[in-house]
Design a protein around this motif. Structure first.
Motif, PDB file in Angstrom:
ATOM      1  N   ALA A   1      -7.116   5.844  -7.756  1.00 50.06           N
ATOM      2  CA  ALA A   1      -8.285   5.892  -8.510  1.00 50.06           C
ATOM      3  C   ALA A   1      -8.793   7.088  -9.226  1.00 50.06           C
ATOM      4  CB  ALA A   1      -9.341   5.033  -7.770  1.00 50.06           C
ATOM      5  N   ALA A   2      -8.596   8.152  -8.501  1.00 51.80           N
ATOM      6  CA  ALA A   2      -9.085   9.219  -8.574  1.00 51.80           C
ATOM      7  C   ALA A   2      -8.177  10.110  -9.570  1.00 51.80           C
ATOM      8  CB  ALA A   2      -9.096  10.440  -7.436  1.00 51.80           C
ATOM      9  N   LEU A   3      -6.892   9.527  -9.954  1.00 47.86           N
ATOM     10  CA  LEU A   3      -5.998  10.018 -10.904  1.00 47.86           C
ATOM     11  C   LEU A   3      -5.837   9.373 -12.437  1.00 47.86           C
ATOM     12  CD1 LEU A   3      -2.907  10.735  -8.450  1.00 47.86           C
ATOM     13  CD2 LEU A   3      -4.707  12.424  -9.260  1.00 47.86           C
ATOM     14  N   PRO A   4      -5.948  10.310 -13.366  1.00 45.16           N
ATOM     15  CA  PRO A   4      -6.112   9.563 -14.545  1.00 45.16           C
ATOM     16  C   PRO A   4      -4.783   8.934 -14.812  1.00 45.16           C
ATOM     17  CG  PRO A   4      -5.818  11.903 -14.822  1.00 45.16           C
ATOM     18  CD  PRO A   4      -6.072  11.764 -13.395  1.00 45.16           C
ATOM     19  N   ALA A   5      -4.631   7.776 -15.516  1.00 43.19           N
ATOM     20  CA  ALA A   5      -3.460   7.113 -15.848  1.00 43.19           C
ATOM     21  C   ALA A   5      -2.764   8.054 -17.020  1.00 43.19           C
ATOM     22  CB  ALA A   5      -3.727   5.642 -16.501  1.00 43.19           C
ATOM     23  N   PRO A   6      -1.285   8.017 -16.676  1.00 44.79           N
ATOM     24  CA  PRO A   6      -0.592   8.831 -17.642  1.00 44.79           C
ATOM     25  C   PRO A   6      -0.598   8.286 -18.816  1.00 44.79           C
ATOM     26  CG  PRO A   6       1.000   7.577 -15.909  1.00 44.79           C
ATOM     27  CD  PRO A   6      -0.538   7.451 -15.684  1.00 44.79           C
ATOM     28  N   THR A   7      -0.373   9.148 -19.995  1.00 41.10           N
ATOM     29  CA  THR A   7      -0.037   8.771 -21.228  1.00 41.10           C
ATOM     30  C   THR A   7       1.501   8.133 -21.376  1.00 41.10           C
ATOM     31  OG1 THR A   7       0.607  10.829 -22.065  1.00 41.10           O
ATOM     32  CG2 THR A   7      -1.748  10.400 -22.165  1.00 41.10           C
ATOM     33  N   VAL A   8       1.649   7.565 -22.336  1.00 37.69           N
ATOM     34  CA  VAL A   8       2.979   6.912 -22.755  1.00 37.69           C
ATOM     35  C   VAL A   8       3.881   8.139 -22.876  1.00 37.69           C
ATOM     36  CG1 VAL A   8       4.460   5.655 -24.425  1.00 37.69           C
ATOM     37  CG2 VAL A   8       2.197   4.847 -23.941  1.00 37.69           C
ATOM     38  N   ALA A   9       3.473   9.245 -23.450  1.00 37.17           N
ATOM     39  CA  ALA A   9       4.470  10.535 -23.500  1.00 37.17           C
ATOM     40  C   ALA A   9       4.645  11.015 -22.341  1.00 37.17           C
ATOM     41  CB  ALA A   9       3.573  11.451 -24.637  1.00 37.17           C
ATOM     42  N   GLN A  10       3.626  10.984 -21.383  1.00 36.58           N
ATOM     43  CA  GLN A  10       3.861  11.669 -19.969  1.00 36.58           C
ATOM     44  C   GLN A  10       4.971  10.753 -19.345  1.00 36.58           C
ATOM     45  OE1 GLN A  10      -0.166  11.533 -18.811  1.00 36.58           O
ATOM     46  NE2 GLN A  10      -0.411  14.076 -18.915  1.00 36.58           N
TER      47      GLN A  10
ATOM     48  N   ALA B   1      12.505  10.734 -18.622  1.00 35.31           N
ATOM     49  CA  ALA B   1      13.567  11.527 -19.280  1.00 35.31           C
ATOM     50  C   ALA B   1      14.125  12.736 -18.464  1.00 35.31           C
ATOM     51  CB  ALA B   1      13.241  12.363 -20.721  1.00 35.31           C
ATOM     52  N   ALA B   2      13.080  13.295 -17.756  1.00 35.27           N
ATOM     53  CA  ALA B   2      13.417  14.456 -16.969  1.00 35.27           C
ATOM     54  C   ALA B   2      14.218  14.104 -15.744  1.00 35.27           C
ATOM     55  CB  ALA B   2      12.096  15.282 -16.455  1.00 35.27           C
ATOM     56  N   GLY B   3      13.550  12.836 -14.962  1.00 38.55           N
ATOM     57  CA  GLY B   3      14.372  12.272 -13.888  1.00 38.55           C
ATOM     58  C   GLY B   3      15.725  12.128 -14.255  1.00 38.55           C
ATOM     59  N   GLY B   4      15.738  11.274 -15.363  1.00 38.89           N
ATOM     60  CA  GLY B   4      17.156  10.736 -15.820  1.00 38.89           C
ATOM     61  C   GLY B   4      18.322  11.771 -16.297  1.00 38.89           C
TER      62      GLY B   4
ATOM     63  N   PRO C   1       7.923   6.689 -12.373  1.00 40.36           N
ATOM     64  CA  PRO C   1       8.706   6.784 -13.546  1.00 40.36           C
ATOM     65  C   PRO C   1       9.720   7.846 -13.263  1.00 40.36           C
ATOM     66  CG  PRO C   1       6.574   7.204 -13.967  1.00 40.36           C
ATOM     67  CD  PRO C   1       6.362   6.840 -12.619  1.00 40.36           C
ATOM     68  N   PHE C   2       9.391   9.059 -12.698  1.00 44.42           N
ATOM     69  CA  PHE C   2      10.263  10.321 -12.594  1.00 44.42           C
ATOM     70  C   PHE C   2      11.524   9.853 -11.515  1.00 44.42           C
ATOM     71  CE2 PHE C   2      11.483  14.137 -10.139  1.00 44.42           C
ATOM     72  CZ  PHE C   2      12.002  14.755 -11.401  1.00 44.42           C
ATOM     73  N   LEU C   3      10.996   9.613 -10.290  1.00 45.76           N
ATOM     74  CA  LEU C   3      11.848   9.400  -9.353  1.00 45.76           C
ATOM     75  C   LEU C   3      12.759   7.699  -9.443  1.00 45.76           C
ATOM     76  CD1 LEU C   3      10.217  10.844  -6.310  1.00 45.76           C
ATOM     77  CD2 LEU C   3      11.814  11.911  -7.411  1.00 45.76           C
ATOM     78  N   GLY C   4      12.093   6.849  -9.600  1.00 45.48           N
ATOM     79  CA  GLY C   4      12.647   5.559  -9.603  1.00 45.48           C
ATOM     80  C   GLY C   4      13.474   5.367 -10.679  1.00 45.48           C
ATOM     81  N   THR C   5      12.732   5.256 -12.155  1.00 42.57           N
ATOM     82  CA  THR C   5      13.457   4.712 -13.471  1.00 42.57           C
ATOM     83  C   THR C   5      14.290   5.932 -13.733  1.00 42.57           C
ATOM     84  OG1 THR C   5      11.445   3.616 -13.933  1.00 42.57           O
ATOM     85  CG2 THR C   5      12.852   4.077 -15.807  1.00 42.57           C
ATOM     86  N   GLY C   6      13.545   7.229 -13.635  1.00 51.08           N
ATOM     87  CA  GLY C   6      14.446   8.423 -14.217  1.00 51.08           C
ATOM     88  C   GLY C   6      15.595   8.885 -13.448  1.00 51.08           C
ATOM     89  N   LEU C   7      15.381   9.588 -12.333  1.00 56.27           N
ATOM     90  CA  LEU C   7      16.158  10.028 -11.329  1.00 56.27           C
ATOM     91  C   LEU C   7      17.146   8.976 -10.766  1.00 56.27           C
ATOM     92  CD1 LEU C   7      16.377  13.141  -9.814  1.00 56.27           C
ATOM     93  CD2 LEU C   7      16.610  10.988  -7.948  1.00 56.27           C
ATOM     94  N   LEU C   8      16.634   7.936 -10.264  1.00 56.47           N
ATOM     95  CA  LEU C   8      17.533   6.790  -9.521  1.00 56.47           C
ATOM     96  C   LEU C   8      18.193   6.202 -10.655  1.00 56.47           C
ATOM     97  CD1 LEU C   8      15.799   6.415  -6.280  1.00 56.47           C
ATOM     98  CD2 LEU C   8      17.805   7.619  -6.340  1.00 56.47           C
TER      99      LEU C   8
END
Length: 141
Positions: free
Chosen positions: A8-17, A23-26, A81-88
């Motif tokens: 709750a303390a973190l803002p939701a990422p934008t689509v671009a983020q 992409a970076a993880g991929g 998104p970085f580790l799951g969808t991207g990297l793995l």
């Protein structure tokens, strides 16, 4: 009251983020897969143990990762998104697994193709469940 590490303390990422995180993880995951595949090449028309191992290991890691991210309070919204969808997602290669099964069928190795398809799928599911279970156990300890 939420802690500084709660979602709750973190803002939701934008689509671009989110796209940038995937992409970076991929890129990293695909590079790792390429590195492993070139280090352990297989003969055409044979059971591809390298792709099998990559997919099973990646499934285990994804199960452990998702278990960890859903059970911990600190869950930055870009880790999944970085580790799951991207990297793995970039590391595992289920599309290559399907193409390799087709290649086995084309050269007349139907039994090997079926074993490759069923064996990879079964082992990947078991590996993911094992990753989930082991991470849950580790987090309880």
């Amino acid at each position: 009251m939420s802690s500084p590490h709660s979602p709750a303390a973190l803002p939701a990422p934008t689509v671009a983020q989110a796209v940038a995180a995937v992409a970076a993880g991929g890129v990293i995951g695909a590079w790792l897969r390429y590195t492993v595949a070139t280090a352990a090449p297989i003969a055409a028309g044979s059971f591809d143990w390298t792709t099998f191992a990559i997919n099973v290991l990646g499934s285990f890691a994804l199960g452990a990762l998702i278990s960890y991210l859903t059970q911990r309070r600190f869950r930055h919204p870009l880790w999944r998104p970085f580790l799951g969808t991207g990297l793995l997602g970039g590391f595992t290669t289920f599309s290559t697994y399907a193409v390799e099964a087709q290649s086995l069928l084309r050269v007349g190795h139907a039994v090997t193709a079926v074993l490759y398809l069923a064996g990879t799928l079964a082992c990947a599911v078991v590996a993911a469940l094992l990753g989930i279970a082991l991470m849950r156990r580790a987090l309880r300890a």
